[in-house]
Design a protein around this motif. Structure first.
Motif, PDB file in Angstrom:
ATOM      1  N   MET A  27      47.882 -83.164 -37.901  1.00 38.48           N
ATOM      2  CA  MET A  27      47.844 -83.661 -39.267  1.00 38.48           C
ATOM      3  C   MET A  27      48.786 -82.867 -40.165  1.00 38.48           C
ATOM      4  N   LEU A  28      48.799 -81.538 -39.988  1.00 40.65           N
ATOM      5  CA  LEU A  28      49.646 -80.699 -40.835  1.00 40.65           C
ATOM      6  C   LEU A  28      51.128 -80.858 -40.509  1.00 40.65           C
ATOM      7  N   GLU A  29      51.452 -81.291 -39.314  1.00 38.13           N
ATOM      8  CA  GLU A  29      52.853 -81.601 -39.003  1.00 38.13           C
ATOM      9  C   GLU A  29      53.317 -82.802 -39.813  1.00 38.13           C
ATOM     10  N   ILE A  30      52.413 -83.759 -40.006  1.00 32.50           N
ATOM     11  CA  ILE A  30      52.738 -84.963 -40.767  1.00 32.50           C
ATOM     12  C   ILE A  30      52.704 -84.689 -42.265  1.00 32.50           C
ATOM     13  N   ASN A  31      51.704 -83.904 -42.695  1.00 31.53           N
ATOM     14  CA  ASN A  31      51.536 -83.608 -44.117  1.00 31.53           C
ATOM     15  C   ASN A  31      51.382 -82.091 -44.306  1.00 31.53           C
ATOM     16  N   PRO A  32      52.489 -81.358 -44.289  1.00 30.79           N
ATOM     17  CA  PRO A  32      52.407 -79.892 -44.356  1.00 30.79           C
ATOM     18  C   PRO A  32      51.946 -79.331 -45.698  1.00 30.79           C
ATOM     19  N   LEU A  33      51.754 -80.161 -46.695  1.00 30.62           N
ATOM     20  CA  LEU A  33      51.309 -79.674 -48.006  1.00 30.62           C
ATOM     21  C   LEU A  33      49.811 -79.866 -48.224  1.00 30.62           C
ATOM     22  N   ASP A  34      49.086 -80.244 -47.184  1.00 31.33           N
ATOM     23  CA  ASP A  34      47.648 -80.486 -47.298  1.00 31.33           C
ATOM     24  C   ASP A  34      46.904 -79.153 -47.206  1.00 31.33           C
ATOM     25  N   GLU A  35      46.663 -78.551 -48.350  1.00 35.21           N
ATOM     26  CA  GLU A  35      46.054 -77.220 -48.392  1.00 35.21           C
ATOM     27  C   GLU A  35      44.642 -77.223 -47.812  1.00 35.21           C
ATOM     28  N   LYS A  36      43.899 -78.304 -48.030  1.00 31.71           N
ATOM     29  CA  LYS A  36      42.554 -78.409 -47.452  1.00 31.71           C
ATOM     30  C   LYS A  36      42.624 -78.420 -45.924  1.00 31.71           C
ATOM     31  N   GLY A  37      43.660 -79.023 -45.386  1.00 32.73           N
ATOM     32  CA  GLY A  37      43.850 -79.013 -43.944  1.00 32.73           C
ATOM     33  C   GLY A  37      44.051 -77.605 -43.416  1.00 32.73           C
ATOM     34  N   TYR A  38      44.804 -76.802 -44.151  1.00 34.55           N
ATOM     35  CA  TYR A  38      44.998 -75.398 -43.772  1.00 34.55           C
ATOM     36  C   TYR A  38      43.678 -74.639 -43.846  1.00 34.55           C
ATOM     37  N   GLU A  39      42.889 -74.921 -44.872  1.00 31.45           N
ATOM     38  CA  GLU A  39      41.590 -74.263 -44.999  1.00 31.45           C
ATOM     39  C   GLU A  39      40.694 -74.598 -43.809  1.00 31.45           C
ATOM     40  N   MET A  40      40.698 -75.862 -43.421  1.00 30.44           N
ATOM     41  CA  MET A  40      39.888 -76.269 -42.273  1.00 30.44           C
ATOM     42  C   MET A  40      40.359 -75.564 -41.000  1.00 30.44           C
ATOM     43  N   LEU A  41      41.665 -75.482 -40.825  1.00 26.16           N
ATOM     44  CA  LEU A  41      42.201 -74.836 -39.633  1.00 26.16           C
ATOM     45  C   LEU A  41      41.891 -73.345 -39.640  1.00 26.16           C
ATOM     46  N   MET A  42      41.922 -72.716 -40.804  1.00 26.57           N
ATOM     47  CA  MET A  42      41.538 -71.311 -40.881  1.00 26.57           C
ATOM     48  C   MET A  42      40.074 -71.133 -40.475  1.00 26.57           C
ATOM     49  N   ARG A  43      39.218 -72.064 -40.892  1.00 32.83           N
ATOM     50  CA  ARG A  43      37.808 -71.981 -40.492  1.00 32.83           C
ATOM     51  C   ARG A  43      37.650 -72.159 -38.982  1.00 32.83           C
ATOM     52  N   VAL A  44      38.440 -73.052 -38.400  1.00 34.12           N
ATOM     53  CA  VAL A  44      38.398 -73.235 -36.942  1.00 34.12           C
ATOM     54  C   VAL A  44      38.734 -71.922 -36.247  1.00 34.12           C
ATOM     55  N   TYR A  45      39.784 -71.256 -36.708  1.00 37.11           N
ATOM     56  CA  TYR A  45      40.172 -69.980 -36.088  1.00 37.11           C
ATOM     57  C   TYR A  45      39.109 -68.905 -36.319  1.00 37.11           C
ATOM     58  N   TYR A  46      38.448 -68.968 -37.447  1.00 36.04           N
ATOM     59  CA  TYR A  46      37.334 -68.051 -37.703  1.00 36.04           C
ATOM     60  C   TYR A  46      36.227 -68.279 -36.674  1.00 36.04           C
ATOM     61  N   TYR A  47      35.843 -69.534 -36.479  1.00 34.88           N
ATOM     62  CA  TYR A  47      34.783 -69.837 -35.510  1.00 34.88           C
ATOM     63  C   TYR A  47      35.191 -69.449 -34.094  1.00 34.88           C
ATOM     64  N   MET A  48      36.492 -69.523 -33.817  1.00 35.15           N
ATOM     65  CA  MET A  48      36.990 -69.128 -32.495  1.00 35.15           C
ATOM     66  C   MET A  48      37.090 -67.603 -32.374  1.00 35.15           C
ATOM     67  N   GLY A  49      36.963 -66.915 -33.506  1.00 34.77           N
ATOM     68  CA  GLY A  49      37.087 -65.461 -33.511  1.00 34.77           C
ATOM     69  C   GLY A  49      38.521 -64.991 -33.403  1.00 34.77           C
ATOM     70  N   ASP A  50      39.469 -65.849 -33.771  1.00 33.89           N
ATOM     71  CA  ASP A  50      40.893 -65.547 -33.618  1.00 33.89           C
ATOM     72  C   ASP A  50      41.493 -65.107 -34.953  1.00 33.89           C
ATOM     73  N   ARG A  51      41.398 -63.820 -35.206  1.00 37.16           N
ATOM     74  CA  ARG A  51      41.888 -63.240 -36.458  1.00 37.16           C
ATOM     75  C   ARG A  51      43.398 -63.426 -36.624  1.00 37.16           C
ATOM     76  N   ILE A  52      44.134 -63.317 -35.525  1.00 34.74           N
ATOM     77  CA  ILE A  52      45.594 -63.435 -35.580  1.00 34.74           C
ATOM     78  C   ILE A  52      46.014 -64.839 -36.009  1.00 34.74           C
ATOM     79  N   LYS A  53      45.460 -65.864 -35.364  1.00 36.42           N
ATOM     80  CA  LYS A  53      45.819 -67.238 -35.742  1.00 36.42           C
ATOM     81  C   LYS A  53      45.357 -67.558 -37.160  1.00 36.42           C
ATOM     82  N   LEU A  54      44.215 -67.025 -37.545  1.00 34.63           N
ATOM     83  CA  LEU A  54      43.719 -67.209 -38.908  1.00 34.63           C
ATOM     84  C   LEU A  54      44.731 -66.662 -39.906  1.00 34.63           C
ATOM     85  N   SER A  55      45.186 -65.449 -39.671  1.00 36.66           N
ATOM     86  CA  SER A  55      46.167 -64.820 -40.571  1.00 36.66           C
ATOM     87  C   SER A  55      47.497 -65.548 -40.546  1.00 36.66           C
TER      88      SER A  55
END
Length: 92
Positions: A27-55
């Motif tokens: 989705m972010l490849e198609i719409n890279p300005l979707d800030e809510k999409g970035y927030e969701m992806l950061m939460r996914v990385y949080y749930y995965m425990g992936d601090r590096i990808k989150l950052s």
């Protein structure tokens, strides 16, 4: 894009984080300005425990908005990022 977010939310609720990650990244490849999409992806990385990808996701958004478009990141996005990082650190 809202339908993609709903599908990603479904995957998150069912702990299928890799599927949610894939949907959100596409989705972010198609719409890279979707800030809510970035927030969701950061939460996914949080749930995965992936601090590096989150950052990395936050920094990618920061670069896109502040350096390339001269726009500020929303304060809610900054707060979410800080909270997720702190929560990951406290889990160690």
């Amino acid at each position: 894009m809202e339908s993609v977010k709903k599908i990603a939310e479904y995957y998150i609720e069912h702990k299928q984080y890799h599927k949610a990650e894939e949907k959100l990244k596409n989705m972010l490849e198609i719409n890279p300005l979707d800030e809510k999409g970035y927030e969701m992806l950061m939460r996914v990385y949080y749930y995965m425990g992936d601090r590096i990808k989150l950052s990395m996701q936050y920094e990618q958004l920061n670069t896109l908005l502040t350096k390339e478009l001269n726009l500020p990141i929303r304060s809610s996005t900054k707060q979410l990022y800080k909270k997720l990082l702190l929560d990951l650190e406290s889990e160690k």
